[in-house]
Scaffold this motif. Structure first.
Motif, mmCIF file in Angstrom:
data_model
loop_
_atom_site.group_PDB
_atom_site.id
_atom_site.type_symbol
_atom_site.label_atom_id
_atom_site.label_comp_id
_atom_site.label_asym_id
_atom_site.label_seq_id
_atom_site.Cartn_x
_atom_site.Cartn_y
_atom_site.Cartn_z
ATOM 1 N N GLY A 25 -53.370 -52.001 8.342
ATOM 2 C CA GLY A 25 -54.099 -51.077 7.469
ATOM 3 C C GLY A 25 -54.955 -50.094 8.248
ATOM 4 O O GLY A 25 -55.000 -48.896 7.939
ATOM 5 N N GLY A 26 -55.650 -50.588 9.272
ATOM 6 C CA GLY A 26 -56.510 -49.720 10.075
ATOM 7 C C GLY A 26 -55.727 -48.646 10.814
ATOM 8 O O GLY A 26 -56.109 -47.472 10.822
ATOM 9 N N ALA A 31 -53.501 -43.052 11.289
ATOM 10 C CA ALA A 31 -52.333 -42.172 11.309
ATOM 11 C C ALA A 31 -52.378 -41.171 10.162
ATOM 12 O O ALA A 31 -52.038 -39.994 10.348
ATOM 13 C CB ALA A 31 -51.058 -43.000 11.232
ATOM 14 N N MET A 32 -52.808 -41.620 8.989
ATOM 15 C CA MET A 32 -52.895 -40.697 7.848
ATOM 16 C C MET A 32 -53.996 -39.668 8.045
ATOM 17 O O MET A 32 -53.871 -38.529 7.583
ATOM 18 C CB MET A 32 -53.122 -41.475 6.556
ATOM 19 N N ALA A 38 -47.836 -36.657 6.428
ATOM 20 C CA ALA A 38 -46.920 -37.796 6.546
ATOM 21 C C ALA A 38 -47.445 -39.034 5.823
ATOM 22 O O ALA A 38 -46.996 -40.146 6.083
ATOM 23 C CB ALA A 38 -46.685 -38.116 8.015
ATOM 24 N N THR A 39 -48.364 -38.846 4.906
ATOM 25 C CA THR A 39 -49.019 -39.978 4.249
ATOM 26 C C THR A 39 -48.038 -40.875 3.513
ATOM 27 O O THR A 39 -48.120 -42.104 3.618
ATOM 28 C CB THR A 39 -50.100 -39.468 3.266
ATOM 29 N N SER A 40 -47.104 -40.306 2.784
ATOM 30 C CA SER A 40 -46.198 -41.144 1.988
ATOM 31 C C SER A 40 -45.296 -41.990 2.887
ATOM 32 O O SER A 40 -45.071 -43.174 2.594
ATOM 33 C CB SER A 40 -45.359 -40.285 1.045
ATOM 34 N N GLN A 43 -47.485 -44.738 4.489
ATOM 35 C CA GLN A 43 -47.860 -45.751 3.505
ATOM 36 C C GLN A 43 -46.685 -46.679 3.192
ATOM 37 O O GLN A 43 -46.860 -47.890 3.081
ATOM 38 C CB GLN A 43 -48.362 -45.081 2.241
ATOM 39 N N THR A 44 -45.503 -46.128 3.076
ATOM 40 C CA THR A 44 -44.321 -46.953 2.806
ATOM 41 C C THR A 44 -44.065 -47.924 3.958
ATOM 42 O O THR A 44 -43.843 -49.116 3.738
ATOM 43 C CB THR A 44 -43.088 -46.057 2.604
ATOM 44 N N ASN A 45 -44.131 -47.414 5.181
ATOM 45 C CA ASN A 45 -43.923 -48.269 6.346
ATOM 46 C C ASN A 45 -45.015 -49.330 6.463
ATOM 47 O O ASN A 45 -44.751 -50.459 6.874
ATOM 48 C CB ASN A 45 -43.851 -47.440 7.617
#
Length: 72
Positions: A25-26, A31-32, A38-40, A43-45
Motif C-alpha cells: 500500500g505504501g 507511485a500514484m 497511472a493510478t488505475s 491500483q489494480t496491480n
C-alpha cells in the motif's frame, strides 16, 4: 504444547501479511503520487499483489493448524 506453537505460527503469518500489505500500500501510494496518470493500473496491480499476500498468509495459518493434528 503443540497447540501453542501452532498459535505462534498463525500469529507470525498474520504479522507477516500485515507488514507485506502495508509495504504494498505504501509503495503504491508513492507511485500514484509520482505518476497520477497511472493510478488505475497501479491500483489494480496493488490489489492483485495484496490478494497474493493474503493467500500465502492463509496457507501459512492452515499449515500451522494442521501441524497440531487436531484439525480435520
Amino acid at each position: 504444547m503443540v497447540g501453542s506453537i501452532a498459535g505462534i505460527g498463525a500469529g507470525l503469518a498474520a504479522i507477516g501479511a500485515g507488514i507485506g500489505i502495508g509495504n504494498i500500500g505504501g509503495k503504491a501510494m508513492e507511485a500514484m503520487a509520482r505518476q497520477p496518470e497511472a493510478t488505475s493500473t497501479i491500483q489494480t496491480n496493488m490489489l492483485i499483489a495484496a490478494a497474493f499476500v493474503e493467500a500465502v498468509a492463509l496457507f501459512a495459518v492452515v499449515v500451522a493448524f494442521l501441524g497440531t493434528g487436531n484439525v480435520g
